[in-house]
Structures are given as C-alpha cells and as structure tokens.
Design a protein around this motif. Structure first.
Motif, PDB file in Angstrom:
ATOM      1  N   SER B 225       0.748  -1.155   0.013  1.00 55.50           N
ATOM      2  CA  SER B 225       0.014   0.154   0.149  1.00 55.50           C
ATOM      3  C   SER B 225       0.956   1.269   0.005  1.00 55.50           C
ATOM      4  CB  SER B 225      -0.858   0.006   1.286  1.00 55.50           C
ATOM      5  OG  SER B 225      -1.715  -1.233   1.109  1.00 55.50           O
ATOM      6  N   ALA B 226       1.755   1.353   0.875  1.00 53.01           N
ATOM      7  CA  ALA B 226       2.823   2.359   0.971  1.00 53.01           C
ATOM      8  C   ALA B 226       3.280   2.576  -0.386  1.00 53.01           C
ATOM      9  CB  ALA B 226       3.616   2.197   1.969  1.00 53.01           C
ATOM     10  N   ILE B 227       3.847   1.723  -1.200  1.00 50.97           N
ATOM     11  CA  ILE B 227       4.484   1.667  -2.299  1.00 50.97           C
ATOM     12  C   ILE B 227       3.671   2.702  -3.375  1.00 50.97           C
ATOM     13  CG2 ILE B 227       5.815   0.834  -4.007  1.00 50.97           C
ATOM     14  CD1 ILE B 227       7.291  -0.939  -1.716  1.00 50.97           C
ATOM     15  N   VAL B 228       2.418   1.885  -3.538  1.00 50.06           N
ATOM     16  CA  VAL B 228       1.643   2.382  -4.424  1.00 50.06           C
ATOM     17  C   VAL B 228       1.270   3.786  -4.230  1.00 50.06           C
ATOM     18  CG1 VAL B 228      -0.800   1.981  -5.410  1.00 50.06           C
ATOM     19  CG2 VAL B 228       0.796   0.094  -4.961  1.00 50.06           C
ATOM     20  N   VAL B 229       0.812   4.143  -2.842  1.00 50.14           N
ATOM     21  CA  VAL B 229       0.474   5.389  -2.700  1.00 50.14           C
ATOM     22  C   VAL B 229       1.306   6.504  -3.144  1.00 50.14           C
ATOM     23  CG1 VAL B 229       0.032   6.936  -0.782  1.00 50.14           C
ATOM     24  CG2 VAL B 229      -1.084   4.883  -0.883  1.00 50.14           C
ATOM     25  N   LEU B 230       2.982   6.096  -2.586  1.00 49.36           N
ATOM     26  CA  LEU B 230       3.905   7.114  -2.865  1.00 49.36           C
ATOM     27  C   LEU B 230       4.241   7.137  -4.379  1.00 49.36           C
ATOM     28  CD1 LEU B 230       6.143   5.792   0.229  1.00 49.36           C
ATOM     29  CD2 LEU B 230       5.260   8.070  -0.154  1.00 49.36           C
ATOM     30  N   ALA B 231       4.236   5.905  -4.929  1.00 44.24           N
ATOM     31  CA  ALA B 231       4.518   5.949  -6.330  1.00 44.24           C
ATOM     32  C   ALA B 231       3.498   6.934  -7.131  1.00 44.24           C
ATOM     33  CB  ALA B 231       4.699   4.605  -6.927  1.00 44.24           C
ATOM     34  N   HIS B 232       2.530   6.878  -6.880  1.00 40.42           N
ATOM     35  CA  HIS B 232       1.312   7.506  -7.734  1.00 40.42           C
ATOM     36  C   HIS B 232       1.489   9.214  -7.393  1.00 40.42           C
ATOM     37  CE1 HIS B 232      -1.994   7.911  -4.970  1.00 40.42           C
ATOM     38  NE2 HIS B 232      -2.243   8.975  -5.608  1.00 40.42           N
ATOM     39  N   LEU B 233       1.736   9.285  -5.774  1.00 42.60           N
ATOM     40  CA  LEU B 233       2.289  10.772  -5.662  1.00 42.60           C
ATOM     41  C   LEU B 233       3.453  11.109  -6.417  1.00 42.60           C
ATOM     42  CD1 LEU B 233       1.695  10.759  -1.630  1.00 42.60           C
ATOM     43  CD2 LEU B 233       0.335  12.023  -3.456  1.00 42.60           C
ATOM     44  N   ALA B 234       4.380  10.312  -6.389  1.00 44.25           N
ATOM     45  CA  ALA B 234       5.703  11.068  -7.172  1.00 44.25           C
ATOM     46  C   ALA B 234       5.458  10.955  -8.596  1.00 44.25           C
ATOM     47  CB  ALA B 234       6.696   9.652  -7.089  1.00 44.25           C
ATOM     48  N   ILE B 235       4.623  10.560  -9.127  1.00 44.24           N
ATOM     49  CA  ILE B 235       4.400  10.710 -10.753  1.00 44.24           C
ATOM     50  C   ILE B 235       3.546  11.864 -11.103  1.00 44.24           C
ATOM     51  CG2 ILE B 235       3.403   9.588 -12.802  1.00 44.24           C
ATOM     52  CD1 ILE B 235       4.011   6.929 -11.560  1.00 44.24           C
ATOM     53  N   LYS B 236       2.497  12.022 -10.047  1.00 43.49           N
ATOM     54  CA  LYS B 236       1.732  13.317  -9.936  1.00 43.49           C
ATOM     55  C   LYS B 236       2.485  14.409  -9.624  1.00 43.49           C
ATOM     56  CE  LYS B 236      -1.841  12.247  -7.614  1.00 43.49           C
ATOM     57  NZ  LYS B 236      -3.292  12.210  -6.931  1.00 43.49           N
ATOM     58  N   SER B 237       3.675  14.474  -8.961  1.00 43.19           N
ATOM     59  CA  SER B 237       4.201  15.614  -8.355  1.00 43.19           C
ATOM     60  C   SER B 237       4.275  16.736  -9.242  1.00 43.19           C
ATOM     61  CB  SER B 237       5.698  15.269  -7.789  1.00 43.19           C
ATOM     62  OG  SER B 237       6.283  14.654  -8.756  1.00 43.19           O
ATOM     63  N   PHE B 238       4.010  17.914  -8.897  1.00 45.90           N
ATOM     64  CA  PHE B 238       4.172  19.043 -10.062  1.00 45.90           C
ATOM     65  C   PHE B 238       3.994  20.164  -9.042  1.00 45.90           C
ATOM     66  CE2 PHE B 238       1.388  22.417 -11.675  1.00 45.90           C
ATOM     67  CZ  PHE B 238       2.082  22.770 -12.953  1.00 45.90           C
ATOM     68  N   ASP B 239       3.169  20.619  -8.294  1.00 47.51           N
ATOM     69  CA  ASP B 239       2.996  21.679  -7.291  1.00 47.51           C
ATOM     70  C   ASP B 239       4.525  21.913  -6.336  1.00 47.51           C
ATOM     71  OD1 ASP B 239       1.893  19.430  -6.287  1.00 47.51           O
ATOM     72  OD2 ASP B 239      -0.005  20.330  -5.519  1.00 47.51           O
ATOM     73  N   LEU B 240       4.733  20.668  -5.861  1.00 49.52           N
ATOM     74  CA  LEU B 240       5.869  20.917  -5.177  1.00 49.52           C
ATOM     75  C   LEU B 240       7.176  21.511  -5.566  1.00 49.52           C
ATOM     76  CD1 LEU B 240       7.374  20.168  -2.203  1.00 49.52           C
ATOM     77  CD2 LEU B 240       8.008  17.977  -3.181  1.00 49.52           C
ATOM     78  N   ILE B 241       7.281  21.109  -7.148  1.00 45.96           N
ATOM     79  CA  ILE B 241       8.526  21.374  -7.975  1.00 45.96           C
ATOM     80  C   ILE B 241       8.248  22.867  -8.376  1.00 45.96           C
ATOM     81  CG2 ILE B 241       9.598  21.006 -10.058  1.00 45.96           C
ATOM     82  CD1 ILE B 241       9.020  18.066  -9.449  1.00 45.96           C
ATOM     83  N   VAL B 242       6.836  22.949  -8.747  1.00 42.98           N
ATOM     84  CA  VAL B 242       6.413  24.479  -9.286  1.00 42.98           C
ATOM     85  C   VAL B 242       6.881  25.456  -8.097  1.00 42.98           C
ATOM     86  CG1 VAL B 242       4.776  26.031  -9.752  1.00 42.98           C
ATOM     87  CG2 VAL B 242       5.243  23.831 -11.002  1.00 42.98           C
ATOM     88  N   ALA B 243       6.567  25.237  -6.743  1.00 42.13           N
ATOM     89  CA  ALA B 243       6.751  25.961  -5.731  1.00 42.13           C
ATOM     90  C   ALA B 243       8.236  26.243  -5.213  1.00 42.13           C
ATOM     91  CB  ALA B 243       5.943  25.589  -4.546  1.00 42.13           C
ATOM     92  N   MET B 244       9.063  25.002  -5.426  1.00 48.43           N
ATOM     93  CA  MET B 244      10.173  25.033  -4.869  1.00 48.43           C
ATOM     94  C   MET B 244      11.375  25.463  -5.881  1.00 48.43           C
ATOM     95  SD  MET B 244      11.426  22.010  -2.487  1.00 48.43           S
ATOM     96  CE  MET B 244      13.096  22.035  -1.660  1.00 48.43           C
ATOM     97  N   THR B 245      11.465  24.890  -7.165  1.00 50.84           N
ATOM     98  CA  THR B 245      12.508  25.044  -8.126  1.00 50.84           C
ATOM     99  C   THR B 245      11.877  25.455  -9.394  1.00 50.84           C
ATOM    100  OG1 THR B 245      12.292  22.972  -8.960  1.00 50.84           O
ATOM    101  CG2 THR B 245      13.863  23.315  -7.177  1.00 50.84           C
ATOM    102  N   GLY B 246      10.613  25.689  -9.599  1.00 54.47           N
ATOM    103  CA  GLY B 246       9.955  26.172 -10.657  1.00 54.47           C
ATOM    104  C   GLY B 246      10.687  25.218 -11.954  1.00 54.47           C
ATOM    105  N   GLY B 247      11.019  24.034 -11.541  1.00 51.95           N
ATOM    106  CA  GLY B 247      11.705  23.083 -12.725  1.00 51.95           C
ATOM    107  C   GLY B 247      13.298  23.401 -12.968  1.00 51.95           C
ATOM    108  N   GLY B 248      13.555  24.387 -12.313  1.00 51.65           N
ATOM    109  CA  GLY B 248      14.906  24.813 -12.529  1.00 51.65           C
ATOM    110  C   GLY B 248      15.998  24.441 -11.531  1.00 51.65           C
ATOM    111  N   PRO B 249      17.186  24.844 -11.589  1.00 44.45           N
ATOM    112  CA  PRO B 249      17.724  25.945 -12.198  1.00 44.45           C
ATOM    113  C   PRO B 249      18.014  25.219 -13.845  1.00 44.45           C
ATOM    114  CG  PRO B 249      19.501  25.147 -10.726  1.00 44.45           C
ATOM    115  CD  PRO B 249      18.283  24.509 -10.474  1.00 44.45           C
TER     116      PRO B 249
END
Lengths: 384, 301
Positions: B225-249
């Motif tokens: 269960s933990a791996i499935v939940v984490l895996a789909h969170l990882a693939i969906k990850s968008f907002d964290l990256i946008v807020a933190m690095t904006g995809g950069g440098p």
C-alpha cells in the motif's frame, strides 16, 4: 529439593496486587495444572515462570537455580500459547526449527530434530506448508512441535486447547497426556476448564483472586477440598452445598437438614472430632452428586450408607447417568442414579447418602472443617 | 411484479421509488463520464493530432509521440522522475518504518509525537515547497543563518546547483510524506499478535531478528500500500516542484508533470503535452489497476 519451586511470589501492576504470595513446589516429571476462574492470576504466574513478566517479590527456582533475572531464552523452557503464535511467514519446518536456528544449531542437526518431532506428532506431511494453510488442530500440533523440538527442562502451556472445538479438544487432551507419559517431561499447564485440570494433572493448583486455594493431586482436590470455593469449582455437575446444623442425637453426632416434610439427620462419620466443636451451629455440607444415589447402586463396601425417602423434583437423563433433583435445606440437590427405571417427578423415591464422603464447611469463613490428621498438603488460604 | 391489477396512484409511487436512486445519481455519473473519462478520451485523441497552440483535429498519427520521445527535455524529465521517485519511495518507506518501530516501543508521549510526525501531511505541497525553498535558499535560509552565527565557510547551495537541485525536492517531499507512511506502518505493527513476539523471545531471537524475520515479513501488505500510494504521488508531483524550483535551475528539476504544463501552456505544443499526459496516465494506471484489483477482490475469496 523440588524441581520447580515457586516461593512466595508476588505480582503488582501499579496499585493492583495480582498475585499475593503463591507457594508451589513440584517434582521432575510432574504435570502441574494451574486452574481457576479468569482473573485469578494463573496466566500471570505462567508468564512469570516463562520470564515474560517480571517478579515483584519472591523467588523462582528451576532445578535448584534461581531464575528470577534470567532472560526467557536462557531459562531452558518452552511455551505453547493460546493463539499458537506461529510465525505466519515461515513454513511449518521453519517454525519448528526457529528456536534451534537462533541457538545456532547447524542445519543438518536442525533437520534431524524437526523430522524427529514431526514423526512424533504425525505432521511430517505438513512440514512445507505455511501456518495459514493449516486447520486449528494442525496448528496446535505445530505449536507443540516448536516446544518439543528444543527438549527443554520445563514446558509451559497457556490454555492451549481453548481455541479448538469440543470434539478436537478431547482428542488433543488425550494426546497431550500420552505425550507427557511417554516423554516424562515436566509441564506447567494453565486452564480455566476444571475437567482438563482433572484429566491431565498429577498436581492441581486451584487459584482465586491471586491466592492459591489448594495444591494437591486431582483426587485429593476433588474429594478433600480446602474450602467452599474449591468444592464448588472442581467437578461437573458441581458439589451439592446444603445448609445444615450439627447436633448430638443419642450420643452420636448428626447433621440436621430441613426438608419440606421432615428433618433429615445424617450421621457424621468424617471429621468427627473437629465437628464436635460445631455442635448446635450452622455449617455448609458438601456432597458430590455421585455420593447421593439409589440404594441399589450405593457403594456399601467402603462407604457408610444412610437412606431416606425424598420427593423427586426433576429428572435429567444424560444417557450414561440419570440426575435426579430434589430439595434439601432450601436448595436444589443433584443425585446421580442408575438410568433404566427413572422415578417420576413429584413422587417419593428412596435416596442413599454415602456419608463417609460428606464434607463440612464454615459458612462464614468458607473454610473446611476438618480433623487435624486429615489436613491436606497446602495451607488453607481462608478468605476471612 | 404485477402492477396490472393495482390502482394507478400506487403504480406511480412504486415506479418513482424504483427510479429515484438512479435519478439522483445520474447527474454525477454524467459529469464524471464527461469531465473525467471524456477528457481522457479527448486528450488521447489530441496526442494523435496536429494540435499546436489550439486544438487541431487533423489526424497526425504518431508524429507527436515521436517528437515527445526525441525531446531532450523529456529525457531529463524522465530521468528526474526516476531519481526522484526511487529516492522518495525508498526513503519514505525506510524512514517511516524506522519511526514506526521506534514509536512502537511503548514510549511516553507517543500520541503527541505521532501527531508531530504526521502533521506535514496536512500541509499542501505549495506550502511545503515554498517553506523549503526559503529554508534552503543560500541567501535566505540555512546557509545565511550559519554565516550570521559566524560559520563563514558553511556552504549548502544544492537548491541552485543544477546537479543537486532534484535532491532538495526529494528532501522536501520525504519530509512531507514520511509521517504518513509511519502511521501506516504503526497501524500494521499494532495488528501483530503479541504472543508471537513472546514466542520468539522464548525461542531466543534478539530484538532485531524478531523484526527482520517475524514482524517485517508480516507487514507485506502495508509495504505494498505504501509503495503504491507513494509511487502515484511521485508521478503526479507538480506543485511541490513548481513552488520550490520552478523546474529549474534551467531544466534541471523538470519532471513529466512540469514538462506537460510548460508544453501545453507556454510552448504552444498541445499535441506533445497531450502525449506526455497520456503516457503518465498509462504509468499510473499500470500501478493502480493491479493494486485495486487485488485489494477489491480479496474479501470475496
């Protein structure tokens, strides 16, 4: 020197005093059954012997050695749990061999030991299965195998049969007894089932509310109970307890029991000396159902028979026996009679009392009234 | 069901009772069908079309897909999601299990500690990302604090280092999800029969072996269960990256989700964006569908 010596052991959980100074000694090869109602402290005592619970006060000695501070794995004991506690991720062979593996027994030795135990318990065909694929009785056997394989000094059983259905329980009970006789192991066994206690034990310890009530052989606990609690707890159907009054009649001591029509005067033959002091006082008489029968099946060789006509209240046939209920001293009394020609309820029939088996108790302190010479092996824990 | 003989009014009421649940449920069914499955179908079609800035329904076959797979940025995004996903899943699982085991030692104030560890999960990824961006920003957070305290040589500039930036995202994401994984493992640990542990103690197993051989193997469903939940969170990850690095440098922390967003809305390449979206959906479906199947099937057997 006794093999297992439980010396004045106390257990406290914070404010609650769970065990209040228990003394038990057993010899090598004994089968000790701790029996009592739930909450009497019997499982706690077993866990303390195993080392899973600490000892608040007192001492435990196994084969002369103090084991209070020893880790469970160093005590040379094995335990069978109520839930069997098999490791679900291992095969049956893995379960049985785990203890040996932890003790660094080489693989070949382990395999031989597992094979030997599997043959003993007839579970060779199950060795490759996982616990989830086993039935209740098979799990029970594996749990016993896990204990047997290490060949410990002492076996502990914590209500091992209570999760089995009634039929299987009787079969496994027989098997445990056979195993004990064949291997000569020393066993401490906890149960709340007094029939299990009677059938298995060489020594029974009856416990209540953290105190030892009586320690003795099954027969002595059954025939010669220390107090009202033991008398009522052991035996099924339980002992008849009838209020009575001691009196002297024509130079002989009798117990007077009120019935609806007349007063019954049962002669006193047992504990006569002690009961002399109870003249004109109320006592509680104890009579096993099999000590009240029909005149034809009364035991006239060893016993002393007193006969009386009483009204039959109810007849309960069980097939092997016939229990006849009558009223004595205001309570229902069970008599065990021969099946065949049952008396009709509401009619008078003749009862034979084996007064040599009658015991008397102090109705206030609930302690047994007995002659000095016949005092049992354990000191009386009175609840006065 | 013989309405023929019954009076007309009763027939209407019965028919209403029969149809009412269906009537109440149908609007949401229609909405989901249209807005979820309809748009999945639409996006899938767009990925095979010639769409640029605006949707263009001319069939283009696999052109957008081949452009996607030859894109250099997509390669970075895929590499990043591997690094991020793997580190994120492994770290969360290991740390979560460790915390759960430590919390399970009948310690005092367990309830308070559990809440503290679980709390990051209550934050949105945007808040987590912003907070960690401030904290790791060399001119603002940890590094500046150390310099102000007099440790002049201290340097921690992963956030602006193209090779290391993805790891800062991992740190923030692990910080957020570990407590949740811990709670899952803690529930699993609580479900283990205490007598079994007693039996293992009597068998002479040391504590670490009891965990390694008896307890952890029993937590297998929790791991799944933990791996499935984490895996789909990882693939969906968008907002964290946008807020933190904006995809950069640069493109250093681009992942498929940020890739899709930038191709759809700033680079006017709707076809490629749709292809990448469909690809992500396929990966998540490959994870979730077998999991749901095994979870939902079990009670019946």
């Amino acid at each position: 020197m006794s093999f297992l010596h439980i010396h004045h052991v106390h257990k406290r959980f914070g404010e609650t005093h769970v065990l209040k100074g228990v003394d038990i000694e057993i010899e090598k090869g004994d089968f000790l059954v701790l029996v009592g109602p739930s909450g009497c402290g019997k499982s706690t005592l077993l866990n303390m012997i195993a080392g899973l619970d600490s000892i608040s006060e007192g001492e435990l000695r196994l084969d002369g050695q103090r084991i209070n501070e020893l880790h469970p794995s160093k005590r040379d004991i094995a335990m069978v749990f109520q839930s069997y506690a098999l490791y679900p991720s291992m095969t049956v062979a893995g379960n049985i061999g785990f203890g040996l593996e932890m003790r660094k027994v080489p693989r070949a030795g382990r395999r031989a030991a597992i094979q030997r135990v599997a043959e003993l318990l007839q579970i060779e065909n199950l060795l490759k299965r996982k616990p989830a694929q086993l039935s209740g009785g098979q799990r029970q056997r594996v749990a016993m195998g896990r204990a047997l394989v290490r060949d410990p000094q002492l076996f502990l059983f914590d209500e091992p049969l209570s999760n089995l259905d009634a039929k299987l329980r009787v079969d496994m009970r027989t098997e445990i007894k056979q195993l004990h006789q064949r291997l000569g192991t020393t066993i401490v066994y906890v149960t709340h089932d007094q029939i299990e206690a009677m059938t298995l034990a060489t020594r029974i310890a009856v416990m209540r509310a953290g105190e030892l009530q009586q320690l003795g052989t099954p027969q002595s606990v059954y025939d010669d109970p220390n107090n009202l609690f033991v008398a009522g707890f052991m035996g099924s159907p339980s002992m008849n307890l009838v209020p009575a009054r001691i009196a002297e009649k024509a130079g002989a001591l009798v117990a007077l029991i009120e019935t609806e029509k007349a007063t019954l005067a049962l002669p006193i033959v047992r504990d006569r000396q002690a009961l002399t002091d109870w003249c004109d006082k109320a006592v509680m008489l104890g009579l096993r159902p099999e000590a009240i029968t029909d005149p034809a099946s009364a035991n006239r060789d060893g016993g002393e028979i007193f006969e009386a006509d009483l009204e039959v209240d109810l007849v309960e046939p069980t097939g092997a026996d016939l229990y006849v209920v009558t009223r004595l001293g205001g309570t229902n009394v069970n008599a065990r009679m021969r099946p065949g020609s049952p008396p009709q309820s509401g009619t008078q029939t003749r009862f034979a009392f084996d007064v040599s088996r009658m015991v008397a108790f102090d109705p206030d302190s609930e302690a047994r009234i007995r002659d000095r010479a016949s005092v049992g092996s354990a000191p009386l824990a009175s609840s006065a | 069901m013989s309405d023929t003989a019954s009076p007309h009014g009763k027939g209407v009421r019965e028919r209403l009772q029969h149809w009412l649940p269906k009537l109440v449920l149908s609007p949401s069914c229609v909405l989901i069908l249209f807005f979820v499955y309809g748009f999945i179908a639409w996006t899938s079609y767009i990925s095979f079309s010639d769409s640029g800035m605006m949707p263009d329904y001319a069939w283009a076959g696999l052109r957008q897909w081949s452009r996607l797979w030859s894109s250099w940025t997509w390669g970075i995004a895929l590499h990043n999601i591997w690094v991020f996903g793997l580190l994120y899943i492994v770290s969360c699982t290991v740390l979560g299990l460790l915390l759960a085991i430590l919390l399970d030692q009948r310690i005092r104030a367990e309830g308070a500690l559990r809440t503290i560890y679980l709390y990051p999960m209550a934050l949105s990824f945007i808040v987590t990302g912003t907070a960690w961006q401030w904290f790791l920003n060399p001119g603002l957070g940890l590094e500046k604090t150390m310099h102000d305290l007099g440790w002049e040589s201290f340097s921690f500039n992963w956030l602006i280092d193209a090779n290391m930036a993805i790891y800062t995202v991992v740190i923030a994401a692990v910080w957020q999800a570990t407590g949740f994984v811990m709670a899952m493992f803690l529930a699993g640990l609580r479900g283990i029969d205490g007598e079994m542990i007693k039996a293992a103690q009597i068998d002479g197993a040391p504590a670490w072996k009891i965990y390694a051989r008896i307890i952890i193997p029993q937590l297998r469903p929790v791991f799944l269960s933990a791996i499935v939940v984490l895996a789909h969170l990882a693939i969906k990850s968008f907002d964290l990256i946008v807020a933190m690095t904006g995809g950069g440098p640069g493109n250093a922390t681009a992942v498929p989700a940020t890739f899709m967003y930038s191709y759809a809305f700033s680079r006017n390449e709707m076809g490629i964006a749709a292809a990448s979206a469909v690809f992500m959906l396929a990966v998540i479906a490959a994870l979730i569908i077998p999991y749901l199947y095994s979870e939902l099937r079990e009670p019946r057997s």
